[in-house]
Design a protein around this motif. Sequence first.
Motif, PDB file in Angstrom:
ATOM      1  N   THR A 125      17.069  -0.944  -5.867  1.00 17.89           N
ATOM      2  CA  THR A 125      17.985  -1.509  -4.781  1.00 17.89           C
ATOM      3  C   THR A 125      17.153  -0.358  -4.039  1.00 17.89           C
ATOM      4  N   THR A 126      16.705  -0.762  -2.745  1.00 15.59           N
ATOM      5  CA  THR A 126      17.142   0.334  -1.067  1.00 15.59           C
ATOM      6  C   THR A 126      18.025  -0.339  -0.825  1.00 15.59           C
ATOM      7  N   MET A 130       0.506  -1.344  -0.050  1.00 13.39           N
ATOM      8  CA  MET A 130      -0.246  -0.179  -0.332  1.00 13.39           C
ATOM      9  C   MET A 130       0.407   1.552  -0.078  1.00 13.39           C
ATOM     10  N   ASP A 131       2.235   1.293   0.964  1.00 13.15           N
ATOM     11  CA  ASP A 131       2.648   2.092   0.896  1.00 13.15           C
ATOM     12  C   ASP A 131       4.449   2.662   0.053  1.00 13.15           C
ATOM     13  N   ASP A 132       5.014   3.031  -0.158  1.00  7.44           N
ATOM     14  CA  ASP A 132       6.420   2.327  -0.683  1.00  7.44           C
ATOM     15  C   ASP A 132       7.217   2.356   0.643  1.00  7.44           C
ATOM     16  N   GLY A 157      13.398   2.159  -2.792  1.00  9.94           N
ATOM     17  CA  GLY A 157      14.829   2.685  -3.929  1.00  9.94           C
ATOM     18  C   GLY A 157      15.549   4.220  -3.539  1.00  9.94           C
ATOM     19  N   GLU A 158      15.590   4.363  -2.492  1.00  7.45           N
ATOM     20  CA  GLU A 158      16.361   5.599  -1.431  1.00  7.45           C
ATOM     21  C   GLU A 158      17.459   4.321  -0.893  1.00  7.45           C
ATOM     22  N   LEU A 173      10.153  -4.419   4.778  1.00  6.82           N
ATOM     23  CA  LEU A 173       8.836  -4.683   3.960  1.00  6.82           C
ATOM     24  C   LEU A 173       8.143  -5.812   3.985  1.00  6.82           C
ATOM     25  N   GLY A 174       7.644  -4.602   5.700  1.00  2.00           N
ATOM     26  CA  GLY A 174       6.730  -5.079   6.249  1.00  2.00           C
ATOM     27  C   GLY A 174       6.586  -6.634   7.059  1.00  2.00           C
TER      28      GLY A 174
END
Lengths: 273, 310
Positions: free
Chosen positions: B182-183, B1-3, B31-32, B65-66
């Motif tokens: 990739t984060t 739902m969110d990133d 992606g940060e 990742l949740g």
Amino acid sequence: MSRTTMTGPATRDRATRPTWQILALLRMELLVLRHNWTATAMSVVTPLLVAILLTSGYGGQPVPGVRRVATVSAVLLTFVVHHHLTTVYAARRQEMVLKRLRTGLPGDRTILLGTASGTVLTFLGQALVLVLYAVVVLDLPAPVNPVIMLVALLLGAAVMAAYSAALSAVTRSSEAAMLTTLPSMVVFLAAPGALLPLDTLPPALDRILWFLPMGPFTELLRVGWLGRDDQGAGLSLGASVWAALPSVGVLVAWLVLGLLAARRWFRWEPRNG
Amino acid sequence: MDDVVIDVAGLRHSYGKFEAVRGVSLRIHRGELFALLGTNGAGKTTTIEVLEGLQAATAGRVRVLGLDPVRDRTTLRPRTGVMLQHGGFTGSLTVRETVEVWRRLTVAPRPAREVLALVDLADRAAVAVDQLSGGEGRRLELALAVLGRPEVLFLDEPTTGMDPASRRRTWDIVRELQRAGTTVLLTTHYLEEAEVLADRVAVLRGGHVVATGTPADVVAALPARITFRLPADPALPDLPHATRSVRGDRVDYQTRDLQDDLTRLLSWAADRQVRLAGLSARPATLEDVFLDLAADQQPRVPQQERETTR
């Protein structure tokens, strides 16, 4: 650039399966042995040669011969599995390999099993060679109930591995392992049928010392091999299994204690400073 | 739902009685490239190891990742890559053997040749890992961390011990991975690394986050600096936006309005015909942030009216 993004639970890739992971870790341990012939000689070849020398005088003497092979197996088990595996766990911890493994897919138990697998397989191989030598060269009778013997070897190795994991916590190097495993090796081996003789100790002392791990371990080997108890009475298959149960029970108790100790004290990374 | 890929709220972690992390909160987006900055003992490694699932949080909420890194270990691990601060190889294995063992422990691994080429170790494949230089060992660590094309990559001081060429190569690799989506969470005490690479940084001190934002934001929150050698006439001017300190023969103004204060200082000097030897005026750098926030005893106290002559 093609990039697969997994969203659901991990796919059933073989890399996520514990058996496959243990095989990968076994491969790593075997590569270490292949690259380091000194270690290989120390942990594989020398103990086996000594074991063969120590049994070589018992040709054609079934009962004393089997008793001697059981004694020598107990010594192999303590030195090869308990002592050597303690150094392996300590070395992999100091190298930070254990910590690195924990960042990956294998679970904690899988890592411990996989790291032990090379040592345990080495021991099983040595035991097999020793039994074959005893039967083929020394002309001892073939084992009557090899399954009981295999249970003894596997359970014995598991007990040793559990205490190796616990003791590796206070072992900083392979030199230190000489010291840290000395008391445990003495305790394990001070059992009738291992380094103490059968049938000569005062009965009360004999009964008590039998409870040390190598007491039931060696008894299982003797009962499984000869198919009769230490008094010489022949045992049917069912009676053999029945006679093996107390020994298995004592070994399982040692295993549970060892696993609790390992759980309590095992360290995944070197102590800082 | 969110990133939000990494979500940390009120994280605390204690080793016995010592509390290494004392309430860290972070939100890192897909992606940060996020950098944790701090001196040794600031809590960087503990924070990243909790996120990697190597240690359980003493308190607070941690999601990657949740998922919970400790409880959901088996689901999460195939999607993360980890480069520890200190290596993890069995010395007698060769580089290729090490990669092959790790490929077996990775879901859908890249080919060995591909990762070794990626980290410039292709021609070292047959060398035993204990023969590698420090920088080469770190690059092998990086190769193993990216073997499974992870969605989230944790790098704990990835370039420590590298020569400048290795460091630049590592930066290039990390940037390429980030471009591929990739984060990345990395810790570093190299400010240049954070400035060059990071989208956002958090500065840690004593287990707290003392500043967070883009490198530019974090720098902008700090005063600019005017320095010169102490002149013969010791009656220094007060500048309206600045605090003054004198250390040895260096005068140091920290100013919120560099242009205005510098103009006043220069006209003061012109009026009195004072020569300002070694004059320099510059905006704050990440290094100032680091030194001020990482070393200061009271980092949250506004520095507006602080006049010190230490």
